[in-house]
Design a protein around this motif. Structure first.
Motif, mmCIF file in Angstrom:
data_model
loop_
_atom_site.group_PDB
_atom_site.id
_atom_site.type_symbol
_atom_site.label_atom_id
_atom_site.label_comp_id
_atom_site.label_asym_id
_atom_site.label_seq_id
_atom_site.Cartn_x
_atom_site.Cartn_y
_atom_site.Cartn_z
ATOM 1 N N LEU A 89 0.824 -1.212 0.000
ATOM 2 C CA LEU A 89 0.000 0.000 0.000
ATOM 3 C C LEU A 89 0.860 1.265 0.000
ATOM 4 O O LEU A 89 0.494 2.256 -0.630
ATOM 5 N N SER A 92 1.884 1.703 -3.527
ATOM 6 C CA SER A 92 0.747 2.191 -4.305
ATOM 7 C C SER A 92 0.455 3.656 -3.992
ATOM 8 O O SER A 92 0.191 4.455 -4.898
ATOM 9 N N ASP A 93 0.529 3.994 -2.704
ATOM 10 C CA ASP A 93 0.286 5.383 -2.292
ATOM 11 C C ASP A 93 1.330 6.340 -2.882
ATOM 12 O O ASP A 93 1.017 7.494 -3.176
ATOM 13 N N GLN A 103 -4.010 4.899 1.828
ATOM 14 C CA GLN A 103 -4.277 3.492 2.108
ATOM 15 C C GLN A 103 -3.395 2.934 3.226
ATOM 16 O O GLN A 103 -3.895 2.252 4.128
#
Length: 162
Positions: A89, A92-93, A103
């Protein structure tokens, strides 16, 4: 003022943790052999139950040993799943604008809130025994089940299996 000093006597008990044997295989086998979409929460407690099925595992001390051993098993899976999911995450962030990169922080906040809830829930479970000998096994069983369920949840989010 008199101070009363009581001697502490350590007595050998008929049961020691060395006489009990915990093997995670029943739980692991269930997890790994479950088909995609199967309810893996049914695997929680299988190894502890096998451990408790021995004569020594049927005592309060034995139950505590067996339940705590499987709790440790699930705690390891939970921590691994959390770290893997948090790293994914965060990655991804990093690709999102700052206002959307939430996230990983939301996962952290959720996990902290879950821990507080789990601890309070399991303390309540133990309180049902009103200080009796069943309080410790009740607490450990609750902790094992809750930790196992959360570990499975985190792993399902990480792997995309839901």
């Amino acid at each position: 003022m008199r101070i009363l000093i009581l001697p502490i006597v350590l007595m050998a008990t008929p049961l020691s943790a060395q006489e009990l044997s915990f093997a995670p295989e029943p739980t692991e086998s269930c997890r790994y052999n479950a088909a995609h979409g199967d309810d893996k929460s049914q695997c929680i407690g299988l190894a502890a139950n096998q451990c408790m099925s021995s004569t020594d595992g049927q005592t309060t001390i034995g139950m505590g040993f067996c339940l705590d051993a499987e709790l440790s098993y699930w705690d390891g899976i939970l921590n691994s799943g959390y770290q893997q999911l948090r790293a994914a995450l965060q990655s991804s962030d990093a690709e999102l604008p700052e206002t959307l990169a939430i996230q990983a922080d939301q996962l952290r906040d959720m996990q902290r809130a879950w821990m507080a809830f789990r601890d309070a829930k399991c303390s309540f479970e133990a309180a049902q025994w009103q200080g009796g000998t069943g309080a410790s096994p009740a607490y450990l069983a609750c902790m094992m089940n809750a930790t196992g369920e959360q570990a499975l949840y985190l792993m399902s989010v990480f792997s995309g299996e839901g």
